[in-house]
Design an enzyme around this catalytic site. Structure first.
Site, PDB file in Angstrom:
ATOM      1  N   SER A 134      39.234  45.071  35.706  1.00 42.14           N
ATOM      2  CA  SER A 134      39.084  43.820  35.234  1.00 42.14           C
ATOM      3  C   SER A 134      39.668  42.721  36.294  1.00 42.14           C
ATOM      4  CB  SER A 134      40.042  43.575  34.083  1.00 42.14           C
ATOM      5  OG  SER A 134      41.354  43.646  34.136  1.00 42.14           O
ATOM      6  N   LYS A 168      46.340  36.795  38.976  1.00 37.91           N
ATOM      7  CA  LYS A 168      45.259  36.788  38.044  1.00 37.91           C
ATOM      8  C   LYS A 168      45.483  35.879  36.745  1.00 37.91           C
ATOM      9  CE  LYS A 168      43.292  40.872  35.489  1.00 37.91           C
ATOM     10  NZ  LYS A 168      43.526  42.360  34.884  1.00 37.91           N
ATOM     11  N   SER A 216      42.429  48.645  36.251  1.00 44.52           N
ATOM     12  CA  SER A 216      42.067  47.514  36.594  1.00 44.52           C
ATOM     13  C   SER A 216      42.597  46.801  37.778  1.00 44.52           C
ATOM     14  CB  SER A 216      42.245  46.389  35.328  1.00 44.52           C
ATOM     15  OG  SER A 216      41.472  46.519  34.392  1.00 44.52           O
TER      16      SER A 216
END
Lengths: 405, 484
Positions: B151, B76, B175
Site C-alpha cells: 500500500s 505516507k 506494504s
C-alpha cells in the site's frame, strides 16, 4: 405456586483514579462537556491506549478484599458496537480472562443469618461518554468527559433470593469499595450503579428460569423496588400461563415499573476479541503483595474487633462499621472519652446520627467533632454533667454554635 | 543534486555545498513538474517544507544538527501530521486535519528532516497496488502503465522518481517491501514493536509496523535509527535500548548462514524472477555467505490466516469512522443509524468495505473459533516454523514478490489474485519478524526485489548483509528513465 426469585447483580464501581483508564485526561466529575477528553478519549485516528496502573492496583485491592483469585495474567478485549457516545466503536473491557476471579462476601439475610454470596468475577473496563439530548436545540450532543473513566464491573453469582438480600449485598459492596478507597460510592453521579438479573422458578426446582436484566439502577431504593416489581411481573406472567422472555428492561422510577428495552434477539453481537493494542496484563507476586500491604482493616474484621474490644452487640458493631467514616468517628470518640465505648456508641448512633439525619448530613460533615463528643461522654460518665441537661441544651448550643465556626 | 543518495546529501549539507532550503526547492520543483504523471502525493506541504528547511539551516549553522538535519522526506499519508490533512487515502478522512504528530513524524522532525508532503496509498493501507486510493492510482516510474505496488505505493514512487530522497511507509502484509521491490528500492519492515505505532492510523494493529523506504540499505539504516525506539504511548512498543543500525553495516558477512526456504521457490514464482534471485544468491556466496535450503512448511497457511486476522482487526479499528466526531459525514441523516451506515457506506471504498465485512463475519458469534482462533493458532505455527529455521540460518533469503510490477487494472477485478501478490511477505508480519527488500536485478526494464528475513530484532544484520551486497552490485543505483 410458591415461586423463588433468583437474582444476580452486576455492579459498576467507578474507580477513584485521577486520570482515565487508558489516557492521561482527568476524571473529575461535573466539568464542562468535552473539556476532559483527550485524543485517546475522542478516538482520534492513530491514538493508542496505555493502561493506568492505579486502576490495576485498585482492582487487585478489591480482589484481595473479597478473597478472590487474582489473575496473574488477564486480557483486555474489545466489545464492538456502534453508539454515538462510544468514540472508538468499541469498549475496551475484559472478557475471557478478568483480573479478579472467584471470590465472595458475607451479608446478613432477612432472618439475621449470615449468607455467603459468591462473586463470579470483577473486571476492568472503560466507561462510555454521554449523549445529551436537551443541551442543543433540535440536535443531540455528545459529552466525552466520562469516556474512558475506569470501571470495575463486579458480577455476583445468582445466589440472591430477594430484593432485600440484593440491597444488602449491594450495600456491602458499596461499603467495601469505600473502605478500600477505590470508589467514592456517589450514586447520584453514577459512580456506583448496578444491573440486576432477575428470574423466578418454582421453589425446589434447581433449573433457573428465564431472566430479565434491569439496567442502570443507581440507588438502593430503586434496586429494591425494581427487583420487587420485576419478581411480581414474572410471577404474574407465569401464573397466567405466559412466558418470560430474555430481554433487557429499564426501570422507570416515576412509575415504579420496569419496561422492555430490547429483546435478546435484538441484542448486539459484540464480537469480543483480545485488544491487539494492549498486551496481556501480567501481575508479579511483588505487585500483588505490595497491594496487599495497603489493605485497610475491612468492615467485617472491624465489626468483630468492635465486638471484642468494646463489648458492642453485633447489631451496634455492624451499624458503626457500615462505613469507614462512621467507624473512624466512633473510634476517635472512644479515645477522647477515655475508653467509654458503650456510652460513645449510644451517643454516636443516637443523638449524633439523629441530628445529622435531620440536617441531611453525613458523618464527615458533623459540626461536633469526635474530640468534643468524647469530652462530653467523659463528663457524663463521671457524672459532671447529667444527661438530661445535655439533651436540653444540645439543640440550642453545641450543635448550632459549632455549625458555623 | 537529486541523484545523490541520502547519505551523500547529508555529506553535501555537512560540507555546506548546498543548504537545506536549496535542496528543498530542488525537490519541490521536481514534484511540481513531475508528479502530475505519477500522482504520488496527496498533499504537498511546500510552505511548511520551506519553513522547516530554514530552521534546519539555522540548526546546521549553530552546529546543533544530526546527519538527517535538513534532508527532505515524504510521509505516507497514514501518519498523523499536526495541522496537515491526514487522509489515509480515503474519502472518509479527506477533510481530516490531524491535531497531533505521529511519533515517527515527531522523531524525524526532531532529527531535523524536512517534510515535503504526504504520499498516496491504498485506502487505509488495504491493497497491493495503490489502486484502492480515493485519490486515484499511483504510477510506477519504471513504466507508467504499471502499478508501483502497495500500500505504500506513493512513498515508493516518490523515492524511485527522485521526488524525495526517502519516504516513510507502513507494512502490514508487505506494504513497504512489495512496493520497494516493484520500484527498485530498499525498504525495511522492522520487528513488530520497534517503530512506534502512535499516530499511525491502524489497519491491523497486531501486524502494522512503520519503516523507511530509501535507495540503499545504508540510507535505510540511518532513517531507521531515527524512527525506532521505545514509545510509552504505544503499549506494544518494545522496551529496549536505542540502537544505531548503521554501526554494523560494514561488517564482513563471511560465514553468514543464508537459508533458502524451499516453499518460496516453487509454484507461482515467475521463472525470470527465480533466475534473478539465483544470481543474487551466488553474489552472496561470493561475499562469503554459506547458503543452505531450509523449510517453512506452514507458509501456505499464511494468506488465509492473514485474511482472517487483518480484516478482523480492521473491522474493529475502522469502527471509529462513524461520521460523528470527524471525517466524512453523509448529508441529511434521517436518524443515528442512517448517519452511521450512510457515512460509512459513502466514505469507504470497495476494498475497505470488503475487509470490514470479512472481519466482522470472522469475529461473529459462532464463527470466532473457526476463523479468528484458528488463524491465531496458524500464526503460532508460522512463528514456530521461523523459530526452527533460525536455528539453521542467520538470515532467510527469498523473492519479495512473485511477479514484477503488474499493469494498472490487471488485478483490480480479482481480489484473491491481488492478495496472492503478498504471498512472500505476509508470513513475516504474522511472525512479527524484520525483513527488508532490496533491488537484485531486472526482468526486462522492471526491477526485481529480493527479500532478506531476520530473527526478532535482527535488523542490523539484515542491513549489514544488504549493504555488503549493494557494495558489490549496482542494481540499487539504477534510476527509472527520466528520473536519474
Amino acid at each position: 405456586m410458591d415461586w423463588e426469585p433468583v437474582i444476580g447483580l452486576e455492579i459498576h464501581a467507578q474507580l477513584a483514579t485521577r486520570s482515565k483508564i487508558f489516557s492521561g485526561a482527568a476524571t473529575a466529575y461535573g466539568a464542562l462537556p468535552n473539556t476532559q477528553a483527550c485524543g485517546v478519549d475522542l478516538g482520534l485516528p492513530g491514538v493508542l491506549p496505555v493502561l493506568n496502573k492505579e486502576a490495576v492496583r485498585m482492582a487487585v485491592k478489591f480482589g484481595l478484599a473479597i478473597h478472590a483469585d487474582i489473575s496473574r495474567r488477564s486480557v483486555f478485549a474489545r466489545k464492538n458496537y456502534f453508539y454515538p457516545d462510544l468514540p472508538k466503536g468499541y469498549q475496551i473491557s475484559q472478557y475471557e480472562i478478568p483480573i479478579v476471579g472467584r471470590g465472595s462476601i458475607e451479608i446478613e439475610g432477612e432472618n439475621g443469618a449470615v449468607m455467603r454470596i459468591g462473586i463470579t468475577r470483577a473486571h476492568l473496563e472503560e466507561d462510555a461518554g454521554k449523549s445529551l439530548h436537551e443541551a442543543v436545540h433540535g440536535m443531540s450532543g455528545i459529552d466525552l468527559n466520562r469516556a474512558g473513566t475506569p470501571l470495575l464491573e463486579i458480577v455476583s453469582e445468582p445466589e440472591l433470593r430477594s430484593a432485600k438480600q440484593a440491597v444488602a449485598y449491594m450495600k456491602k459492596i458499596h461499603s467495601l469499595v469505600r473502605y478500600l478507597e477505590i470508589c467514592d460510592g456517589n450514586m447520584q453521579e453514577g459512580s456506583f450503579r448496578c444491573d440486576a438479573n432477575v428470574s423466578v422458578r418454582p421453589r425446589g426446582q434447581t433449573k433457573f428460569g428465564t431472566r430479565a436484566e434491569i439496567k442502570n439502577l443507581n440507588s438502593f431504593r430503586f434496586v429494591e423496588r425494581a427487583i420487587n416489581y420485576e419478581i411480581q411481573r414474572q410471577i404474574d406472567l407465569l401464573g397466567s400461563g405466559g412466558r418470560v422472555v430474555q430481554e433487557t428492561r429499564l426501570y422507570d422510577a416515576e412509575r415504579g415499573e420496569t419496561r422492555s428495552m430490547r429483546l435478546k434477539e435484538e441484542a448486539n453481537d459484540y464480537r469480543y476479541f483480545p485488544d491487539p493494542d494492549l498486551l496481556p496484563l501480567e501481575l508479579s507476586e511483588e505487585f500483588i503483595a505490595g497491594v496487599e500491604a495497603t489493605l485497610p482493616e475491612l468492615p467485617d474484621a472491624k465489626k468483630h474487633r468492635f465486638m471484642a474490644e468494646f463489648g458492642l452487640s453485633a447489631y451496634d458493631a455492624a451499624l458503626l462499621t457500615a462505613n469507614r467514616e462512621t467507624a473512624d468517628y466512633f473510634e476517635a470518640t472512644v479515645t477522647a472519652s477515655g475508653g467509654q465505648a458503650k456510652l460513645s456508641a449510644n451517643w454516636v448512633m443516637g443523638e449524633v446520627m439523629a441530628a445529622l439525619n435531620r440536617e441531611s448530613k453525613d458523618i464527615t460533615q458533623s459540626p461536633i467533632s469526635p474530640t468534643l463528643l468524647g469530652g462530653l461522654v467523659r463528663r457524663i460518665a463521671d457524672n459532671t454533667i447529667v444527661r438530661s441537661n445535655v439533651e436540653r441544651r444540645r439543640r440550642c448550643r453545641h450543635y448550632h454554635r459549632y455549625e458555623r465556626p | 543534486m537529486h541523484k545523490n543518495s541520502l547519505i551523500q546529501l547529508s555529506r553535501a549539507l555537512d560540507r555546506r555545498e548546498i543548504s537545506s532550503v536549496e535542496l528543498t526547492e530542488i525537490y519541490l520543483d521536481r514534484i511540481a513538474r513531475m508528479d502530475g504523471k505519477y500522482n504520488s502525493f496527496i498533499t504537498v506541504t511546500a510552505e511548511l517544507a520551506r519553513a522547516q528547511a530554514r530552521e534546519a539551516d539555522q540548526r546546521r549553522q549553530a552546529g546543533n544538527n544530526g546527519p538527517l538535519t535538513g534532508i527532505p522526506i515524504a510521509h505516507k499519508d497514514i501518519f498523523c501530521t499536526r495541522g496537515v490533512k491526514t487522509s489515509c487515502g480515503s474519502r472518509m478522512l479527506d477533510n481530516f486535519i490531524a491535531p497531533y504528530d505521529a511519533t515517527v513524524v515527531e522523531k524525524l522532525r526532531r532529527a531535523g528532516m524536512v517534510m515535503l508532503g504526504k504520499t498516496n496509498m491504498d485506502e487505509f493501507a488495504m491493497g497491493s497496488s495503490t489502486e484502492t486510493s480515493f485519490y486515484g492510482p499511483v504510477r510506477n516510474p519504471w513504466d507508467l502503465e504499471r502499478v508501483p505496488g502497495g500500500s505504500s505505493g506513493g512513498s515508493a514512487c516518490v523515492v524511485a522518481a527522485r521526488l524525495a530522497p526517502a519516504a516513510t511507509g507502513t507494512d502490514t502484509g508487505g506494504s513497504i517491501r512489495q512496493p520497494a521491490a516493484l520500484c527498485g528500492l530498499t525498504g525495511i519492515k522492522p520487528t513488530y514493536g520497534t517503530v512506534s505505532r502512535y499516530g499511525m492510523i491502524a489497519y491491523a494493529s497486531s501486524l502494522d509496523q512503520g519503516g523507511p523506504i530509501a535507495r540503499s540499505a545504508e540510507d535505510a539504516a540511518l532513517l531507521l535509527t531515527a524512527m525506532a525506539g521505545f514509545d510509552a504511548r504505544d503499549s506494544t512498543s518494545a522496551e529496549r535500548p536505542a540502537e544505531d543500525y548503521s554501526t554494523h553495516l560494514e561488517d564482513s558477512i563471511e560465514g553468514l548462514r543464508i537459508g533458502l526456504p524451499r516453499e518460496f521457490f516453487g509454484e507461482g514464482l515467475d521463472s525470470q524472477i527465480g533466475a534473478v534471485i539465483e544470481s543474487a544468491v551466488k553474489q552472496f556466496e561470493r561475499l562469503g555467505a554459506v547458503v543452505a535450503e531450509i523449510s517453512l512448511p506452514n507458509t501456505r497457511l499464511s494468506i488465509p490466516a492473514y485474511y482472517v486476522v487483518a480484516p478482523a482487526e480492521c473491522s474493529s479499528n475502522l469502527a471509529r469512522f462513524d461520521g460523528v466526531r470527524y471525517g466524512y459525514r453523509c448529508d441529511d441523516a434521517a436518524d443515528i443509524n442512517d448517519l452511521f451506515s450512510r457515512s460509512r457506506g459513502e466514505g469507504f471504498g470497495a476494498e475497505v468495505k470488503r475487509r470490514i465485512m470479512i472481519g466482522t463475519y470472522a469475529l461473529s458469534a459462532g464463527y470466532y473459533d473457526a476463523y479468528y482462533l484458528k488463524a491465531q493458532r496458524i500464526r503460532r505455527l508460522i512463528r514456530d516454523d521461523f523459530h526452527r529455521a533460525f536455528a539453521e540460518a542467520d538470515v532467510i533469503l527469498c523473492p519479495t514478490s512473485p511477479t514484477v510490477a503488474f499493469k494498472l487494472g490487471e488485478k483490480t477485478d480479482d481480489p484473491v489474485t491481488m492478495y496472492l501478490s503478498d504471498i512472500y511477505t505476509i508470513s513475516i508480519n504474522l511472525a512479527g519478524l524484520p525483513a527488508l527488500s532490496l533491488p537484485a536485478g531486472f526482468v526486462g526494464r522492471l526491477p526485481v526485489g529480493l527479500q532478506l528475513i531476520g530473527d526478532h530484532f535482527g535488523e542490523a544484520r539484515l542491513l549489514n548483509a544488504a549493504h555488503r551486497y549493494q557494495q558489490a552490485t549496482d542494481w540499487h543505483l539504477r534510476a527509472p528513465e527520466g528520473c536519474g
